[in-house]
Design a protein around this motif. Structure first.
Motif, PDB file in Angstrom:
ATOM      1  N   LYS A 363       0.828  -1.214   0.000  1.00 21.74           N
ATOM      2  CA  LYS A 363       0.000   0.000   0.000  1.00 21.74           C
ATOM      3  C   LYS A 363       0.858   1.259   0.000  1.00 21.74           C
ATOM      4  O   LYS A 363       0.514   2.258  -0.631  1.00 21.74           O
ATOM      5  CB  LYS A 363      -0.929  -0.012   1.211  1.00 21.74           C
ATOM      6  N   LEU A 364       1.986   1.218   0.722  1.00 21.56           N
ATOM      7  CA  LEU A 364       2.870   2.376   0.719  1.00 21.56           C
ATOM      8  C   LEU A 364       3.458   2.627  -0.669  1.00 21.56           C
ATOM      9  O   LEU A 364       3.640   3.781  -1.074  1.00 21.56           O
ATOM     10  CB  LEU A 364       4.002   2.173   1.736  1.00 21.56           C
ATOM     11  N   SER A 367       0.940   4.533  -2.585  1.00 23.70           N
ATOM     12  CA  SER A 367       0.407   5.740  -1.972  1.00 23.70           C
ATOM     13  C   SER A 367       1.016   7.000  -2.585  1.00 23.70           C
ATOM     14  O   SER A 367       2.100   6.979  -3.180  1.00 23.70           O
ATOM     15  CB  SER A 367       0.690   5.716  -0.468  1.00 23.70           C
ATOM     16  N   ASP A 368       0.284   8.113  -2.414  1.00 24.72           N
ATOM     17  CA  ASP A 368       0.788   9.406  -2.873  1.00 24.72           C
ATOM     18  C   ASP A 368       1.911   9.921  -1.981  1.00 24.72           C
ATOM     19  O   ASP A 368       2.690  10.783  -2.393  1.00 24.72           O
ATOM     20  CB  ASP A 368      -0.353  10.424  -2.886  1.00 24.72           C
ATOM     21  N   TRP A 369       2.013   9.381  -0.774  1.00 26.74           N
ATOM     22  CA  TRP A 369       3.057   9.818   0.166  1.00 26.74           C
ATOM     23  C   TRP A 369       4.446   9.537  -0.399  1.00 26.74           C
ATOM     24  O   TRP A 369       5.344  10.382  -0.356  1.00 26.74           O
ATOM     25  CB  TRP A 369       2.840   9.082   1.492  1.00 26.74           C
ATOM     26  N   PHE A 370       4.636   8.341  -0.956  1.00 25.68           N
ATOM     27  CA  PHE A 370       5.945   7.975  -1.504  1.00 25.68           C
ATOM     28  C   PHE A 370       6.016   8.168  -3.028  1.00 25.68           C
ATOM     29  O   PHE A 370       7.020   7.794  -3.631  1.00 25.68           O
ATOM     30  CB  PHE A 370       6.257   6.506  -1.181  1.00 25.68           C
ATOM     31  N   ARG A 371       4.991   8.726  -3.610  1.00 26.14           N
ATOM     32  CA  ARG A 371       4.992   8.883  -5.072  1.00 26.14           C
ATOM     33  C   ARG A 371       6.154   9.736  -5.580  1.00 26.14           C
ATOM     34  O   ARG A 371       6.750   9.397  -6.607  1.00 26.14           O
ATOM     35  CB  ARG A 371       3.661   9.486  -5.523  1.00 26.14           C
ATOM     36  N   GLY A 376       4.823   5.830  -7.219  1.00 26.56           N
ATOM     37  CA  GLY A 376       3.446   5.396  -7.003  1.00 26.56           C
ATOM     38  C   GLY A 376       3.030   4.309  -7.981  1.00 26.56           C
ATOM     39  O   GLY A 376       3.798   3.396  -8.289  1.00 26.56           O
TER      40      GLY A 376
END
Length: 576
Positions: A363-364, A367-371, A376
């Motif tokens: 999921k990470l 995610s947009d957090w690690f994009r 992503g």
């Protein structure tokens, strides 16, 4: 009846119709027909064995095998009756006219077709019974001969491709090439095994296997009496020949089969790593794809020439060989960090926790957090090919050597670990963690080491995978990867290094070679795993320890043996 139900099931899900398109022996046998009659052969074989072990004579067991074959046809005949009487296609879309034609052998008269099916299934049951009644060595030779012949028939297209590449080279004379064409045409026609070629292959396979069966003990005895120096020479010669074969293999097999070998090699790498955690230490890890993903993303981000790479961001362009050990160490660090919270967990709880870690990483990655870092859902693109001495390794045949070298390194480390003090500590933890701790083993430290070293080859495989494809995406590292690696260890044999290789060939190589049947891949996976758990839980090539454990569990409690029980006293005998 079970055999008949199996045929009904494979027919209803469309396997028989799909597999029928692959001819095994030209104008004589298809893969779909093998699915129809093999269950009856197996039922006749094992049914006859049980009756024979129960004390029945040969004539009685043969009659029983005929009955077994006839009964196996009844569920299929019932399916035919329902299919022609009721329109069931709304529920079972594959029960159609094409299936009826296969089951009745394209006979317009349904009654005659049903009788033909009944007759063939009865003969199949009798065939299974006859095989079981053969002497052990002859039976083994016949089964190996049939396996070789049918295997060549199923893979006839690939076999002819390899033979043509081997025999049709400019180094050979024109007469030799003409003779090689005649040789290939004797066995195959349009990439399908001919009846004459199948009969010849069966006879040669049975004969060679019989020769080995009757001379194997003599050869082993002579080998055992040789001096140790000569034994070492034989072993060294064998490893040398194996090394030469592996080195020339990609140029013999061609590009497609080299790609298949590369996929097998990557899973061998991951299997050897997971085998440390599961096979040696008994730590059930269902999140192993995490290590694979970390190695791939580290390689992708550090070497990519695209916007996510260091070259675009910092002007640094590290090459494949520099990043490869970094990917390995990153995966080891990940394995170490993930092991810290689960050190006190065992069994199912450990499996669920590691499965959760794998899902979190998946999921990470999306995610947009690690994009901004790893792209992503778009992944990492423009990963360059490895280069060595200015030569670019941009095809499957050249990448094969990188994977071969990585597998050789992992095999060496695995063998050393198996025979080391650390390996014995892991085995003791697997057998009984409390007893291992009582004997002075630091179980927490041993578990941390097992998780960390297990992750190493996963990261190595991921780094090579990223360089091989040139692009990586999050869906390449889902839980199915972990399940595949775990499955090949179970099928090959827990704790067995040769078992990992065999498991990868069976579960990864064969599906690649039979891609037209890929929609039934997981169905066959499930059936194979159920069969292995029921009939051979120790695996195809188990380690010595697991083989001994399996034989002890099948033998049962020795105190149940009436010969080992104390005889009753005189008073007990009088009371009885």
């Amino acid at each position: 009846l079970i055999a008949g139900v199996v045929v009904v099931y494979t027919s209803a899900v469309g396997m028989v119709e799909t597999f029928n398109e692959r001819e095994v022996i030209r104008d004589w046998l298809t893969l779909g027909q093998m699915l129809l009659f093999f269950p009856a052969i197996i039922a006749g074989f094992f049914g006859t064995r049980r009756l024979r072990e129960g004390g029945q004579g040969a004539a009685q067991t043969l009659v029983s095998s005929i009955l077994i074959g006839a009964v196996a046809a009844l569920p299929v005949l019932l399916l035919l009756l329902i299919a022609v009487s009721i329109d069931v296609r709304d529920m079972f879309v594959n029960v159609n006219r094409d299936l009826i034609e296969i089951l009745t052998f394209d006979n317009d008269n349904l009654f005659v077709g049903a009788l033909l099916f009944l007759g063939f299934t009865t003969v199949a049951g009798l065939f299974g019974g006859v095989i079981d009644l053969l002497p052990a060595k002859i039976r083994q030779s016949v089964l190996i001969g049939l396996g070789v012949t049918l295997g060549v028939g199923v893979m006839a297209e690939l076999v002819t491709l390899i033979l043509e590449q081997l025999l049709d080279r400019d180094a050979y004379s024109e007469a030799f090439r003409d003779n090689s064409e005649v040789f290939i045409e004797f066995f195959f026609r349009r990439d399908i095994l001919k009846v004459g070629g199948a009969a010849t292959l069966l006879a040669v396979s049975v004969l060679l296997t019989l020769l080995w069966a009757y001379n194997a003990n003599t050869i082993r005895t002579r080998y055992a009496t040789l001096p140790q120096s000569q034994k070492s020479t034989f072993r060294s010669s064998g490893f040398t020949v194996l090394g030469i074969v592996l080195l020339i293999l990609p140029w013999v097999l061609g590009a497609f089969l080299s790609e298949v070998m590369n996929n097998i090699g990557l899973y061998v790498l991951m299997g050897l790593g997971l085998n440390v955690a599961i096979g040696l230490a008994g730590l059930l890890d269902l999140g192993y794809a995490t290590n694979f993903a970390v190695g791939a993303y580290v390689m992708g981000v550090l070497t990519s020439t695209g916007p996510l790479g260091l070259e675009q961001r910092l002007g640094i362009a590290p090459n494949f060989w520099l990043v490869l050990p970094i990917s390995l160490l990153s995966a080891m660090l990940t394995g170490f960090l993930f092991a810290l919270p689960v050190l006190k967990m065992r069994g199912d709880y450990l499996a669920i926790a590691t499965l959760g870690f794998g899902e979190i990483i998946g999921k990470l990655a999306l995610s947009d957090w690690f994009r901004p870092v790893i792209g992503g859902a778009q992944g990492v693109l423009q990963i360059p090919d490895p280069t060595i001495f200015g030569y670019q390794l941009n095809d499957s045949q050249s990448m094969y050597y990188i994977i071969l070298g990585a597998c050789a390194l992992a095999l060496f480390v695995s063998i050393r670990l198996n025979n080391s003090r650390t390996g014995r500590q892991w085995m003791s933890i697997r057998e009984d963690e409390d007893v291992a701790a009582a004997m002075g083993i630091d179980t927490a430290q041993s578990k941390l080491l097992a998780f960390t070293l297990s992750a190493a080859t996963g990261g190595l495989a991921g780094a090579i995978f990223a360089a091989k494809l040139g692009t990586i995406f999050p869906n390449s590292f889902n839980v199915i990867v972990s399940i595949n690696v775990l499955s090949l260890i179970i099928v090959g044999g827990m704790g067995s290094i040769p078992g990992v290789v065999i498991g990868a060939v069976v579960l990864i190589g064969l599906p690649e070679l039979l891609r037209e049947f890929s929609e039934y891949r997981f169905l066959l996976y499930g059936a194979l795993l159920v069969y292995m758990m029921v009939s051979r839980p120790e695996g195809l090539i188990p380690s010595t320890l697991h083989r001994r454990e399996a034989s002890d569990s099948q033998r049962g409690d020795p105190t149940d043996d009436p010969q080992l029980k104390p005889s009753p006293t005189d008073d007990e005998a009088m009371a009885q």
